[in-house]
Design an enzyme around this catalytic site. Structure first.
Site, PDB file in Angstrom:
ATOM      1  CG  HIS A  89      -2.112  -0.891   1.079  1.00 16.49           C
ATOM      2  ND1 HIS A  89      -3.097  -0.974   2.049  1.00 16.49           N
ATOM      3  CD2 HIS A  89      -2.480  -1.752   0.106  1.00 16.49           C
ATOM      4  CE1 HIS A  89      -4.012  -1.850   1.662  1.00 16.49           C
ATOM      5  NE2 HIS A  89      -3.655  -2.338   0.491  1.00 16.49           N
ATOM      6  CE1 TYR A 145      -6.732   0.023   4.567  1.00 18.35           C
ATOM      7  CE2 TYR A 145      -5.738   2.204   4.463  1.00 18.35           C
ATOM      8  CZ  TYR A 145      -5.616   0.832   4.435  1.00 18.35           C
ATOM      9  OH  TYR A 145      -4.377   0.251   4.273  1.00 18.35           O
ATOM     10  CD  GLU A 166      -1.312   1.283   4.528  1.00 13.08           C
ATOM     11  OE1 GLU A 166      -2.055   2.278   4.392  1.00 13.08           O
ATOM     12  OE2 GLU A 166      -1.712   0.113   4.384  1.00 13.08           O
ATOM     13  CE1 TYR A 180       7.879  -4.571 -13.729  1.00 12.27           C
ATOM     14  CE2 TYR A 180       7.575  -2.214 -13.414  1.00 12.27           C
ATOM     15  CZ  TYR A 180       7.246  -3.390 -14.062  1.00 12.27           C
ATOM     16  OH  TYR A 180       6.289  -3.388 -15.042  1.00 12.27           O
ATOM     17  CB  SER A 181      12.794  -6.902  -7.216  1.00 14.90           C
ATOM     18  OG  SER A 181      11.724  -7.589  -6.621  1.00 14.90           O
ATOM     19  N   GLY A 227      12.875 -17.918 -12.668  1.00 12.88           N
ATOM     20  CA  GLY A 227      12.526 -16.901 -13.646  1.00 12.88           C
ATOM     21  C   GLY A 227      12.958 -15.523 -13.210  1.00 12.88           C
ATOM     22  N   GLY A 280      12.135 -13.981 -10.767  1.00  9.74           N
ATOM     23  CA  GLY A 280      12.336 -13.926  -9.317  1.00  9.74           C
ATOM     24  C   GLY A 280      13.780 -13.761  -8.916  1.00  9.74           C
ATOM     25  CB  THR A 316      14.947  -8.912 -10.022  1.00 10.21           C
ATOM     26  OG1 THR A 316      13.631  -9.243  -9.576  1.00 10.21           O
ATOM     27  CG2 THR A 316      15.002  -9.013 -11.532  1.00 10.21           C
ATOM     28  N   PRO A 317      15.368  -9.764  -6.954  1.00 11.45           N
ATOM     29  CG  PRO A 317      13.705 -10.693  -5.604  1.00 11.45           C
ATOM     30  CD  PRO A 317      14.014 -10.346  -7.025  1.00 11.45           C
ATOM     31  N   GLY A 376       2.967  -9.667  -8.104  1.00 12.89           N
ATOM     32  CA  GLY A 376       1.531  -9.631  -8.321  1.00 12.89           C
ATOM     33  C   GLY A 376       0.785  -9.853  -7.021  1.00 12.89           C
TER      34      GLY A 376
END
Length: 396
Positions: free
Chosen positions: A88, A98, A140, A208-209, A271, A273, A275-276, A387
């Protein structure tokens, strides 16, 4: 946390609400977007709305939160809340939103369940909702303050200073603050939100990481999403964003980050994944870490493996690191034992290992199960999924 009366009502009605929630959430989104079309245009992922994954994620989080309140009444499910709060915060969600969600969600609940929603039932679920919402608002608010984005002002203009083609369908972007201000601090494993203006005027957002630690810039990598629906933002970034382009980026957020310490680490990805995990490896190498590191990756083949050379180089820089790579359909000579899907059952996983996983849900489930069998503690296995998090609330 729940009042005794509300807890009794929630316990009695949770099976019925849980059974109906996949009918409730599509109706909720229909009501929400009819009243506020700007939210679908400029905030919610239109692709996830089209394929239904956002509805599934919302259903899972509400049911998981209510279940946690009943099963552990003295403990707030902070791990689940932190995951949602970081997402968020990366979107710039404000407290007044909210109220909007509450109005349309409860209208959908009443419409689907009809006369079963008595005043008592409505009050009990209202209590659940605001316990969750107020906890998220507080989390947050703290995240915004830590990021220097008080009031949710997380968006800043960036200029793309470089673009690198990693594979045929993966591109890395380096972006620097357009005003010349310092790059915000980021923890290894975090991501940024990227907001782009699409041809139809929509301001769509994706996460995006961060895939590296360049000086004076944020580095993130994007895999082009194909299929139905195709990736609106990933295709736009691939097709239209080059060095010199302007983008809007959020501050870095994300709760799955590399913990400091000296204990062994296992980084497992499939795949994009990777990146991080490459970001975490880059941090370990840059800090001269002597931790034992096991890097695991699975991909379709050598050509689709983004950061393949970086993985080899970073592992060589770490004195106690080793890598294990699987390809489903390898090109050319490749060991039979590393052909197919990732399988960590034969790896020597040292005691006290902390594991970080990133990839598709089937990969996460399989590797997590294998690590548990190998003796890794459930609390020491952390995961990131791109996602909507359809696994939310279902892991120990």
């Amino acid at each position: 946390m729940l009042s005794p009366a509300a807890a009794r009502t929630i316990r009695e009605t949770l099976p019925a609400v849980g059974a109906a929630i996949e009918d409730i959430t599509p109706l909720f989104y229909k009501k929400l977007f009819t009243a506020h079309p700007e939210l679908l245009r400029d905030l919610f992922n239109r692709g996830n709305q089209a394929n239904g994954t956002q509805s599934q994620a919302l259903a899972g989080s509400i049911a998981a939160f209510a279940t946690a309140l009943l099963e552990h009444p003295g403990t707030r499910p902070d791990a689940m809340l932190a995951r949602i709060a970081h997402k968020h915060a990366s979107l710039g969600i404000a407290p007044d939103q909210y109220e909007i969600v509450h109005r349309h969600l409860f209208a959908a609940i009443a419409e689907v369940l009809g006369e079963a929603v008595t005043a008592e039932v409505a009050e009990a679920w209202d209590e659940v909702y605001w316990l969750m919402a107020n906890a998220l608002i507080a989390l947050e608010r703290r995240l915004y303050a830590e990021a220097g984005a008080d009031g949710g002002a997380t968006w800043r203009p960036y200029r793309v200073v470089a673009r690198h083609q990693e594979t045929a369908d993966v591109v890395t972007f380096l972006a620097a603050p357009a005003d010349g201000a310092p790059v915000p601090a980021a923890k290894p494993g975090q991501y940024v939100s990227v907001r782009v203006q699409l041809p139809d005027g929509a301001g769509q957002i994706r996460q995006y990481s961060l895939s590296g630690q360049p000086d004076g810039a944020l580095q993130f990598s994007v895999k082009r999403t194909v299929g139905t629906p195709s990736g609106e933002v990933s295709n736009h970034l691939h097709g239209h964003v080059t060095a010199g382009s302007q983008l809007e980026l959020s501050a870095p957020f994300g709760d799955v980050t590399l913990a400091e310490g000296e204990g062994p680490v296992l980084l497992a990805s499939a795949g994009i994944g990777c990146t991080p995990m490459i970001g975490m490896l880059a941090h370990l190498a840059a800090t001269g870490s002597t931790r034992e590191v096991i890097a695991v990756h699975g991909d379709r083949d050598q050509l689709s493996h983004a950061f393949r050379a970086d993985l080899d180089q970073l592992v060589r820089k770490l004195p106690r690191a080793r890598s294990h790579v699987w390809y489903e359909r390898p090109a050319g000579e490749w060991p039979a034992g590393r052909t197919g899907l990732v399988d960590v059952t034969d790896l020597a996983v040292p005691p006290g290992t902390t594991a970080y996983l990133c990839g598709p849900l089937p990969f996460l489930r399989t590797v997590r199960t294998q690590l548990l069998t190998a003796g890794v503690r459930p609390a020491a296995i952390h995961y990131e999924v791109f996602g909507p998090d359809l696994w939310l609330g279902h892991t120990a």
